[in-house]
Write an enzyme that holds these catalytic residues in place. Structure first.
Site, PDB file in Angstrom:
ATOM      1  N   ALA A  74       0.816  -1.216   0.000  1.00 47.97           N
ATOM      2  CA  ALA A  74       0.000   0.000   0.000  1.00 47.97           C
ATOM      3  C   ALA A  74       0.850   1.267   0.000  1.00 47.97           C
ATOM      4  O   ALA A  74       0.428   2.290  -0.531  1.00 47.97           O
ATOM      5  CB  ALA A  74      -0.949  -0.004   1.193  1.00 47.97           C
ATOM      6  N   ASN A 154      -6.357   3.417  10.379  1.00 50.32           N
ATOM      7  CA  ASN A 154      -5.614   2.291  10.933  1.00 50.32           C
ATOM      8  C   ASN A 154      -5.541   2.315  12.457  1.00 50.32           C
ATOM      9  O   ASN A 154      -5.445   1.280  13.089  1.00 50.32           O
ATOM     10  CB  ASN A 154      -4.205   2.238  10.337  1.00 50.32           C
ATOM     11  N   GLN A 182      -7.078  -0.730   5.315  1.00 41.79           N
ATOM     12  CA  GLN A 182      -7.658  -1.350   6.510  1.00 41.79           C
ATOM     13  C   GLN A 182      -9.092  -1.830   6.282  1.00 41.79           C
ATOM     14  O   GLN A 182      -9.644  -2.531   7.122  1.00 41.79           O
ATOM     15  CB  GLN A 182      -7.640  -0.362   7.686  1.00 41.79           C
ATOM     16  N   ALA A 203      -1.655  -6.845   0.731  1.00 43.55           N
ATOM     17  CA  ALA A 203      -1.914  -8.254   1.054  1.00 43.55           C
ATOM     18  C   ALA A 203      -1.729  -8.567   2.538  1.00 43.55           C
ATOM     19  O   ALA A 203      -2.509  -9.314   3.126  1.00 43.55           O
ATOM     20  CB  ALA A 203      -1.002  -9.156   0.209  1.00 43.55           C
ATOM     21  N   HIS A 204      -0.705  -7.984   3.157  1.00 44.53           N
ATOM     22  CA  HIS A 204      -0.386  -8.420   4.527  1.00 44.53           C
ATOM     23  C   HIS A 204      -1.347  -7.882   5.580  1.00 44.53           C
ATOM     24  O   HIS A 204      -1.218  -8.188   6.766  1.00 44.53           O
ATOM     25  CB  HIS A 204       1.067  -8.090   4.896  1.00 44.53           C
ATOM     26  N   CYS A 329       3.430   3.625  14.788  1.00 44.58           N
ATOM     27  CA  CYS A 329       4.355   2.512  14.977  1.00 44.58           C
ATOM     28  C   CYS A 329       5.705   2.829  14.351  1.00 44.58           C
ATOM     29  O   CYS A 329       6.705   2.192  14.627  1.00 44.58           O
ATOM     30  CB  CYS A 329       3.769   1.254  14.352  1.00 44.58           C
TER      31      CYS A 329
HETATM   32  C1  LIG Z   1      -0.459  -0.708   6.580  1.00 41.67           C
HETATM   33  C2  LIG Z   1      -0.992   0.486   5.902  1.00 41.67           C
HETATM   34  C3  LIG Z   1      -0.324   1.066   4.819  1.00 41.67           C
HETATM   35  C4  LIG Z   1       1.018   0.560   4.341  1.00 41.67           C
HETATM   36  O1  LIG Z   1       0.895  -0.675   3.716  1.00 41.67           O
HETATM   37  P1  LIG Z   1       2.194  -1.512   3.306  1.00 41.67           P
HETATM   38  O2  LIG Z   1       1.679  -2.575   2.420  1.00 41.67           O
HETATM   39  O3  LIG Z   1       2.753  -2.012   4.592  1.00 41.67           O
HETATM   40  O4  LIG Z   1       3.125  -0.577   2.605  1.00 41.67           O
HETATM   41  C5  LIG Z   1      -0.913   2.147   4.206  1.00 41.67           C
HETATM   42  N1  LIG Z   1      -2.081   2.648   4.618  1.00 41.67           N
HETATM   43  C6  LIG Z   1      -2.752   2.126   5.647  1.00 41.67           C
HETATM   44  C7  LIG Z   1      -4.063   2.716   6.053  1.00 41.67           C
HETATM   45  C8  LIG Z   1      -2.230   1.036   6.329  1.00 41.67           C
HETATM   46  O5  LIG Z   1      -2.899   0.531   7.365  1.00 41.67           O
END
Ligand SMILES: *Cc1c(COP(=O)(O)O)cnc(C)c1O
Length: 389
Positions: A74, A154, A182, A203-204, A329
């Protein structure tokens, strides 16, 4: 409890679903082809796997497969959306509208663009974490090319009025980009009904592997064009060059399919567990929910604990329970969360806030244990607090 620590930090990352790992495995070894190799079967197999995953991902969000671009996550998707739109539509204007509680991957990309002369409006949020639609509409200028508002936050789980934002954007002929990292896979996100033009996710955060994500780019009404930010080879319709991460993409596809099938039931199960946890902790007194409770992801609660030092609270149980403080974080310092501060929380209360995010492998037994452990810690710490003695 046998499986300590209890993981209640699913908003930070999720474990891969075992079915996702199983789907990925062949693409590391026997089916290792390059999806861009058009001359032999190994290449075709890889391309087929990518095509299939693209359909699975598109089905989750109501898009057409040709509208899905695979990225490294993301963060990259957000950068491509923002920088790619600004570069492509420079002829129309140089103004974008976003919001103060966005993820750093949006805010930092906006800062970068500001240094290059782009004008950025940062909308505030109210004490519930929601933007004001009147303010949004008033912020639109003739030079505005893009509205970038996240789907769900998030830290608090607060869901913005995405459908209304999409409608306003359309009325003013401005593109609507949403960081839905999210929300996708957790609640029904549909690019057509939500009138989303560009959307990023990862994906994660939905039981797939780390290092792979997607960007939805609308192809009609309107046809969105973006300037690539990574050149070379012309992969992903020229929008994102680089040899495709075939195992990762196959994993994202499977993860998307599993989410699509489980979404409704999981949302209900998790909101019940979340409400049980939240209700029990609110009963301690001096505890409040950060953000809107109605427009909120079903699996998240962000709670402020009064008369407690935030660090002490975490240290009280972080051997047993993995949660996050409200603070970003990304920062090793104990800076209070900018998101919670934007909701109007004082530094002290922002520091003594915790985010509990539940997920697919959360059990009721774990929630019961968490209630007990957190309650004990809060009660012990409050006895030590000067305001209570
Ligand atoms: C985790 C997160 C991201 C970043 O995603 P990655 O795949 O870890 O780069 C971006 N935006 C939001 C709202 C997130 O929760």
């Amino acid at each position: 409890m046998s499986n300590l620590p209890i993981y209640l930090d699913y908003n930070a990352t999720t474990p891969c679903d075992p079915q996702v790992v199983e789907t990925m495995l062949p693409y590391f070894t026997t089916q290792f082809g390059n999806a861009a190799s058009r001359q032999h079967a190994l290449g075709w197999q890889a391309e087929e796997a990518v095509d299939y995953a693209r359909q699975q991902v598109a089905a989750l969000v109501g898009a057409d497969a040709t509208e899905i671009i695979f990225t490294s996550g993301a963060t990259e998707s957000n950068n491509l959306a923002l920088k790619g739109a600004v570069e492509m539509y420079a002829g129309k204007g140089n103004h974008i509208i976003t919001c103060v509680t966005e993820h750093k991957a949006v805010l930092d990309a906006c800062k970068h663009l500001e240094k290059q002369g782009v004008a950025v409006t940062y909308l505030p949020v109210d004490e519930k974490g929601l933007i004001d639609l009147g303010q949004l509409e008033a912020a639109i200028l003739p030079a505005t090319i893009l509205i970038a508002i996240m789907y769900a936050n998030n830290e608090t789980g607060v869901i913005q009025p995405v459908q209304a934002i999409g409608r306003i954007a359309k009325q003013h002929n401005v593109l609507f980009f949403t960081d839905a990292t999210q929300a996708v896979g957790k609640i029904p996100v549909q690019v057509m009904t939500d009138e989303i033009d560009i959307m990023s996710f990862s994906a994660h955060k939905l039981y797939g592997p780390k290092g792979v994500g997607a960007l939805y780019v609308r192809r009609k009404n309107p046809r969105v064009r973006l300037t690539a930010q990574i050149d070379g080879g012309g992969h992903e319709r020229g929008l994102r060059s680089g040899t495709l991460n075939v195992p990762g993409i196959a994993g994202l596809g499977k993860a998307a399919e599993l989410c699509r099938l489980q979404l409704a039931a999981e949302g209900q199960r998790l909101s019940q567990l979340r409400d049980k946890l939240e209700g029990a902790l609110l009963e301690l007194g001096g505890v409040s929910v950060n953000g809107d409770r109605e427009h909120r992801l079903p699996h998240v609660t962000n709670l402020a604990f009064q008369y407690i030092e935030g660090n002490a609270l975490m240290l009280g149980f972080n051997k047993h329970i993995a949660v996050a403080t409200g603070s970003a974080c990304t920062s090793a310092s104990m800076e209070p969360s900018f998101v919670l501060k934007a909701l109007g929380l004082a530094d002290e209360l922002a520091r003594s806030s915790l985010r509990f995010s539940l997920g697919r492998f959360t059990t009721e037994e774990e929630i019961d244990y968490t209630i007990q452990k957190v309650s004990e810690t809060v009660q012990t710490l409050r006895k030590l607090h000067p305001l209570n003695s």
